[in-house]
Write an enzyme that holds these catalytic residues in place. Structure first.
Site, short mmCIF file in Angstrom:
data_model
loop_
_atom_site.label_atom_id
_atom_site.label_comp_id
_atom_site.label_asym_id
_atom_site.label_seq_id
_atom_site.Cartn_x
_atom_site.Cartn_y
_atom_site.Cartn_z
N SER A 172 16.10 30.35 -26.69
CA SER A 172 16.70 31.36 -27.56
C SER A 172 17.39 30.70 -28.76
CB SER A 172 17.72 32.19 -26.78
OG SER A 172 18.87 31.40 -26.48
N HIS A 198 5.48 -4.22 -13.10
CA HIS A 198 6.82 -4.19 -13.69
C HIS A 198 7.24 -5.63 -13.92
CE1 HIS A 198 10.83 -3.09 -14.75
NE2 HIS A 198 11.39 -3.34 -13.60
N TYR A 207 0.85 -1.19 0.00
CA TYR A 207 0.00 0.00 0.00
C TYR A 207 0.88 1.24 0.00
CZ TYR A 207 -4.38 2.54 0.78
OH TYR A 207 -5.49 3.35 0.64
N GLY A 208 1.87 1.22 -0.91
CA GLY A 208 2.77 2.36 -1.03
C GLY A 208 2.33 3.29 -2.14
N GLN A 222 9.69 -8.85 -3.83
CA GLN A 222 8.58 -9.61 -4.40
C GLN A 222 8.82 -11.11 -4.44
OE1 GLN A 222 7.07 -8.26 -8.16
NE2 GLN A 222 6.56 -6.22 -7.39
N GLN A 275 2.21 3.17 -5.48
CA GLN A 275 1.27 2.65 -6.47
C GLN A 275 0.09 1.94 -5.82
OE1 GLN A 275 0.96 2.66 -9.87
NE2 GLN A 275 2.68 4.05 -10.17
N ASP A 306 10.23 -4.34 -6.03
CA ASP A 306 10.75 -5.45 -6.84
C ASP A 306 11.68 -6.37 -6.05
OD1 ASP A 306 9.43 -4.69 -9.14
OD2 ASP A 306 11.07 -3.44 -9.86
N THR A 307 12.53 -5.78 -5.22
CA THR A 307 13.54 -6.57 -4.52
C THR A 307 12.96 -7.47 -3.44
OG1 THR A 307 13.94 -4.61 -3.14
CG2 THR A 307 15.46 -5.00 -4.97
N GLU A 356 23.41 26.63 -13.48
CA GLU A 356 23.46 26.40 -14.93
C GLU A 356 23.35 24.93 -15.32
OE1 GLU A 356 23.13 28.79 -16.92
OE2 GLU A 356 23.44 30.38 -15.43
#
Length: 332
Positions: A252, A108, A25-26, A86, A28, A83-84, A227
């Site tokens: 520009s 994923h 329940y994070g 699962q 996503q 993922d790590t 920059e």
């Protein structure tokens, strides 16, 4: 060109009587669960008992339980844990709950594509991968719109895996924007390549190289930061809004000419060759093997590099300059 599915291709009735289990329940997980519920679907959530996700899902009104219990009850199991973690979650808690007719779903493809999770042949294996952060998936849904998603079918035991996955995509609102067909291999390999060569690895290395070049030439670090890092958002926002040509129409002529003539000297043939090597390591599985072993060893290289990068001068200078920007303070 890609095949894209829209509302007319998605039949929500296919899953109206099914129980959808969300693992995690994070970022996503909360968006999927809430969108599916608002679409009139039955959703249960599985989290670590007593953890932050468990407490948040409970507060949001969901039926929350351990993963093993959820796996027995749910007809569709969406894996939204990191993922790590699962593969362990699957082996310890999900696998024994799988029975014919169920669907195992991912956002994923890493663990399926690289064989860290090998589901039984009697279940459907699909992917619905929204192409936006979880908060945005939820926000656009509540506004009556939707976020695009990818769809893939790795295993079609039921003969209706794609149709069921498209119904899920409608449940989270992606039918409103478009659901693009792909494969687990394509999604995984392009996602990793984008992260490594462009979005994360390529961008941070380019920014640091520019910053270091200016500082070593005697320019003030603060000016170099503005920059080479701070103004990056201005350019990326324009590209995000309308593409590269739109961005170039918004800058520009001097900047545009420098882009056309100097950019290819920075990203040259050698860079293309290196990108090809990086893609090759993703395609042949050597990166995945390296990352899996790194996790099994307790992440010594990862932790060392993370610590070293956090000590770079650009971080010190950036922290000082960002403290001057009131609009950033408001977002915290």
């Amino acid at each position: 060109m890609a095949v894209i599915y829209y509302d007319k291709d998605c039949d929500l009735s296919l899953i109206e009587k099914k129980i959808i289990g969300i693992v995690g329940y994070g970022a996503q997980g909360h968006a999927h669960a809430q969108n599916l519920r608002d679409s009139g679907l039955k959703v249960i959530v599985a989290c670590v008992e007593g953890g932050r996700g468990w407490k948040k899902a409970t507060a949001d009104g969901f039926e929350v339980m351990c993963v093993a219990e959820m796996a027995k009850k749910a007809d569709i199991i969406m894996m939204l844990a990191p993922d790590t973690s699962q593969a362990k979650i699957y082996k310890d808690s999900v696998e024994q709950g799988l029975t014919p007719g169920k669907m195992l779903m991912f956002a994923h493809g890493f663990n399926i594509h690289y064989g860290q999770i090998v589901p039984p042949s009697f279940v459907d294996v699909t992917m619905i991968a929204p192409k936006c952060p979880g908060y945005m998936l939820r926000q656009v849904f509540t506004e009556g719109a939707g976020a695009p998603s990818l769809i893939a079918v790795e295993q079609d035991a039921s003969g209706k895996a794609k149709e069921i996955a498209l119904a899920y995509a409608k449940g989270i609102g992606s039918n409103r924007a478009g659901v693009l067909e792909t494969t687990f291999a394509e999604e995984t390999e392009t996602d990793l390549f984008g992260e490594q060569a462009v979005l994360c690895g390529g961008t941070t290395s380019l920014v640091k190289a520019g910053f270091e070049t200016l500082v070593e030439a005697g320019y003030q670090p603060e000016v170099a930061y503005f920059e080479c890092l701070h103004e990056l958002k201005l350019i990326v926002d324009l590209m995000y809004q309308g593409g590269i040509a739109y961005m170039r129409d918004s800058i520009s002529d001097t900047a545009k000419y420098g882009d056309f003539t100097r950019g290819p000297r920075v990203i040259n043939e050698e860079t293309y060759e290196t990108m090809g090597e990086i893609l090759g390591e993703i395609q042949d599985g050597s990166f995945a093997k390296e990352w899996i072993l790194e996790n099994q060893a307790g992440r010594p290289v990862y932790n060392s590099l993370r610590r070293m990068e956090s000590e770079h001068l650009i971080e010190e200078v950036g922290a000082e300059l960002r403290s001057m920007m009131s609009w950033l303070k408001k977002k915290k």
